[in-house]
Motif scaffolding. Structure first.
Motif, PDB file in Angstrom:
ATOM      1  N   VAL A 480      21.185  51.098 -25.588  1.00 45.56           N
ATOM      2  CA  VAL A 480      21.332  50.035 -24.597  1.00 45.56           C
ATOM      3  C   VAL A 480      21.302  48.687 -25.291  1.00 45.56           C
ATOM      4  O   VAL A 480      20.452  48.449 -26.155  1.00 45.56           O
ATOM      5  CB  VAL A 480      20.184  50.104 -23.547  1.00 45.56           C
ATOM      6  N   HIS A 481      22.265  47.817 -24.963  1.00 45.84           N
ATOM      7  CA  HIS A 481      22.250  46.437 -25.443  1.00 45.84           C
ATOM      8  C   HIS A 481      21.669  45.578 -24.335  1.00 45.84           C
ATOM      9  O   HIS A 481      22.216  45.513 -23.227  1.00 45.84           O
ATOM     10  CB  HIS A 481      23.659  45.982 -25.816  1.00 45.84           C
ATOM     11  N   ASN A 486      15.037  34.690 -19.174  1.00 45.91           N
ATOM     12  CA  ASN A 486      13.921  33.753 -19.092  1.00 45.91           C
ATOM     13  C   ASN A 486      12.655  34.478 -18.649  1.00 45.91           C
ATOM     14  O   ASN A 486      12.669  35.249 -17.689  1.00 45.91           O
ATOM     15  CB  ASN A 486      14.220  32.631 -18.081  1.00 45.91           C
ATOM     16  N   GLY A 487      11.549  34.223 -19.351  1.00 48.72           N
ATOM     17  CA  GLY A 487      10.277  34.834 -18.988  1.00 48.72           C
ATOM     18  C   GLY A 487      10.027  36.186 -19.615  1.00 48.72           C
ATOM     19  O   GLY A 487       8.937  36.737 -19.474  1.00 48.72           O
ATOM     20  N   GLY A 520      18.970  34.968 -23.896  1.00 52.87           N
ATOM     21  CA  GLY A 520      20.295  35.251 -24.442  1.00 52.87           C
ATOM     22  C   GLY A 520      20.271  36.096 -25.700  1.00 52.87           C
ATOM     23  O   GLY A 520      21.300  36.654 -26.095  1.00 52.87           O
ATOM     24  N   GLN A 521      19.122  36.160 -26.355  1.00 52.75           N
ATOM     25  CA  GLN A 521      19.006  36.989 -27.554  1.00 52.75           C
ATOM     26  C   GLN A 521      19.300  38.439 -27.198  1.00 52.75           C
ATOM     27  O   GLN A 521      18.842  38.957 -26.193  1.00 52.75           O
ATOM     28  CB  GLN A 521      17.592  36.845 -28.124  1.00 52.75           C
ATOM     29  N   ARG A 522      20.054  39.132 -28.044  1.00 57.68           N
ATOM     30  CA  ARG A 522      20.458  40.502 -27.731  1.00 57.68           C
ATOM     31  C   ARG A 522      19.624  41.490 -28.533  1.00 57.68           C
ATOM     32  O   ARG A 522      19.425  41.341 -29.735  1.00 57.68           O
ATOM     33  CB  ARG A 522      21.946  40.714 -28.024  1.00 57.68           C
TER      34      ARG A 522
END
Length: 533
Positions: A480-481, A486-487, A520-522
């Protein structure tokens, strides 16, 4: 056979309709009947259940102090009415005398209080028997219409009468609050229908608006407008005769070879002010009663302790009240509850901590005086917990759910299903080839209840191949990507996907416990989709 009897008794009965605060009481909608939530014999909790003597009248030598004698003296409805609708109901009870004995045995804890309150209001004492129709005097009864408690309030009607529903308790099950609210509602309906108690009972079941519309139709057609001539819903047409049939049997049990459990004409319980929150196992020990007995007298409590928000009182048997008060007064305040102290770590979230300790963020916020979900690493949270093992709290919400989930159907196999995002009871039932009503009943739910992610459901199925995310399948690991939101924290993501923080850092070289995640970091995750929350 017991379950069949319960269903026959309650079949066709409707329960207290609901409203929101701006609605008229006359427009409360009709609701279906409740099934008792736990075994009807166990609820008697060891009370004697004597069988009637074969050669003697069931009421022979009945003492004058018997509560049934007092009730009969306060009967005010016309019990001389005889018709097929009453006869059908009465004949059923006459054919099942042991069930009548079990229900009247169960009523012993509550009936004196109900009779007292009805008498103070100058109401017909037949109305004190209404919980027998509504819930079979099971304080934990929960219907597929989302109604709860001995008088079967749905959530919106309970809200109207000020009965709180929180993580800690559901006051629709509180004996004092639900009884007072039900009698107030019945009085209001009686005033609405000019003192006609049969119409008030019909409106209690079907809603005042339904009864008013039926009256108007009869007026326009030139027909009588008493209960017996109204065109009402089928369940309402049986509901009032059911109460009258019960009252006729109570009035003359010997005529129908039915025995009533003897109930002394005196209070069963007393109210003790606890002065604050207290662990129920601790309270039971102080009162010298079983935890089960304490729950049966205080069925509103969902957890192992009373609500921190009050009302701070417990009902205990009358003969135990003074001793309980004395021992409670000498108990140090720090021994009323058991608390865990949790030191917040970097990356922790309130939601993840709450899940870990089987509580809710709302509870943690309330106890620790937090204004929101923001927590600071290094600080300490107080977390409440039971003083005894979980199965010691025999009638807590979790234990009642476990008992219900363990009772399946013959020839079926149980599987456990963990609710995922987007799931509904209808979807889960369809995938597993079971009825929504069955799935709800197996899990102490109503078909319209909402699900929450991570919730565990029991499914009893005929098939060996189950469309459950917990079915035995070795090929359920998926890559899973995941995009950080946020949070998010490492602990929250690990909790959500049922993996460890170490797994996430091992799978992602750019991730470290020492650095905050960025929106946004994957991330790359390897998830067992059977276990995903």
């Amino acid at each position: 056979m017991k379950k069949i009897i319960i269903l026959l008794l309650l079949g066709g009965v409707s329960i207290l309709g609901g409203c929101v605060s701006q609605q008229s009481l006359d427009e409360m909608p009709p609701m279906p009947a409740a099934d008792p939530s736990v075994d009807d014999v166990n609820l008697a909790n060891g009370m004697d259940e004597p069988a009637p003597e074969s050669n003697d009248s069931p009421t022979q030598n009945a003492p004058t102090e018997d509560l049934w004698v007092r009730m009969r003296q306060g009967f005010a409805l016309d019990l001389s009415v005889q018709n097929d609708r009453i006869r059908i109901q009465r004949d059923w009870y006459a054919r099942h005398p042991q069930y009548f004995m079990r229900v009247t045995t169960r009523a012993e804890r509550y009936l004196d209080y109900i009779v007292d309150q009805a008498q103070e209001r100058n109401m017909p004492l037949e109305l004190a028997l209404l919980p027998m129709v509504e819930s079979a005097f099971d304080p934990f009864a929960y219907s597929h219409g989302r109604a709860s408690g001995p008088w079967q309030f749905i959530p919106s009607t309970g809200d109207h009468f000020g009965m709180k529903r929180t993580w800690w308790q559901d006051q629709r099950r509180d004996i004092i609050q639900s009884t007072n609210s039900a009698l107030t509602y019945l009085q209001q309906l009686s005033e609405r229908f000019d003192g006609d108690w049969l119409l008030a009972l019909a409106a209690y079941n079907a809603g005042g608006g339904t009864v008013s519309r039926a009256i108007r139709r009869n007026e326009e057609a030139g027909r009588p407008t008493d209960f017996w001539h109204l065109d009402l819903p089928r369940e309402t047409s049986a509901y009032v005769p059911k109460l009258l049939a019960i009252a006729q049997i109570v009035a003359n049990p010997a005529d129908y070879n039915v025995a009533l459990h003897p109930i002394p004409n005196q209070p069963y319980f007393a109210t003790v002010n606890t002065g604050g929150q207290i662990d129920l196992a601790q309270a039971a020990k102080l009162a010298s009663i079983s935890v089960e007995e304490l729950y049966l007298l205080n069925p509103s409590f969902n957890r192992w302790a009373t609500s921190p928000d009050g009302p701070h009182r417990l009902l205990v048997p009358v003969d135990k009240a003074d001793g309980f008060r004395t021992r409670l007064a000498s108990l140090p305040k720090d021994q009323r509850m058991q608390w865990a102290r949790y030191q917040i770590r970097p990356g922790d979230s309130l939601i993840a901590i709450a899940r870990q300790y089987r509580t809710t963020p709302q509870v943690l916020r309330s106890i620790n005086h937090l204004n929101g979900n923001t927590i600071i690493a290094g600080r300490t949270l107080l977390i409440p917990g039971p003083s005894a093992s979980g199965n010691s709290y025999t009638l807590s919400e979790s234990q009642r759910l476990a008992q219900t989930q363990a009772r399946g159907s013959e020839g079926r196999q149980r599987v456990n299903y963990t609710v995922r995002s987007g799931d509904t009871l209808w979807d889960i039932a369809r995938r597993n080839n079971v009825k929504v009503s069955q799935l709800a009943k197996w899990n102490n739910m109503a078909p319209r209840d909402s699900l929450h992610i991570g919730q565990s459901l029991a499914i009893w199925t005929h098939g060996t191949q189950v469309a459950s995310n917990n079915a035995d399948n070795p090929n359920m690991i998926r890559k899973v990507h995941y995009a950080v939101r946020n949070g998010d924290s490492l602990y929250a993501i690990a909790d959500r996907f049922n993996v460890s923080v170490n797994d996430i850092t091992n799978w992602n070289d750019s991730v470290s416990r020492k650095r905050y995640l960025q929106p946004g970091q994957r991330l790359t995750l390897y998830v067992d989709i059977r276990q995903t929350n």
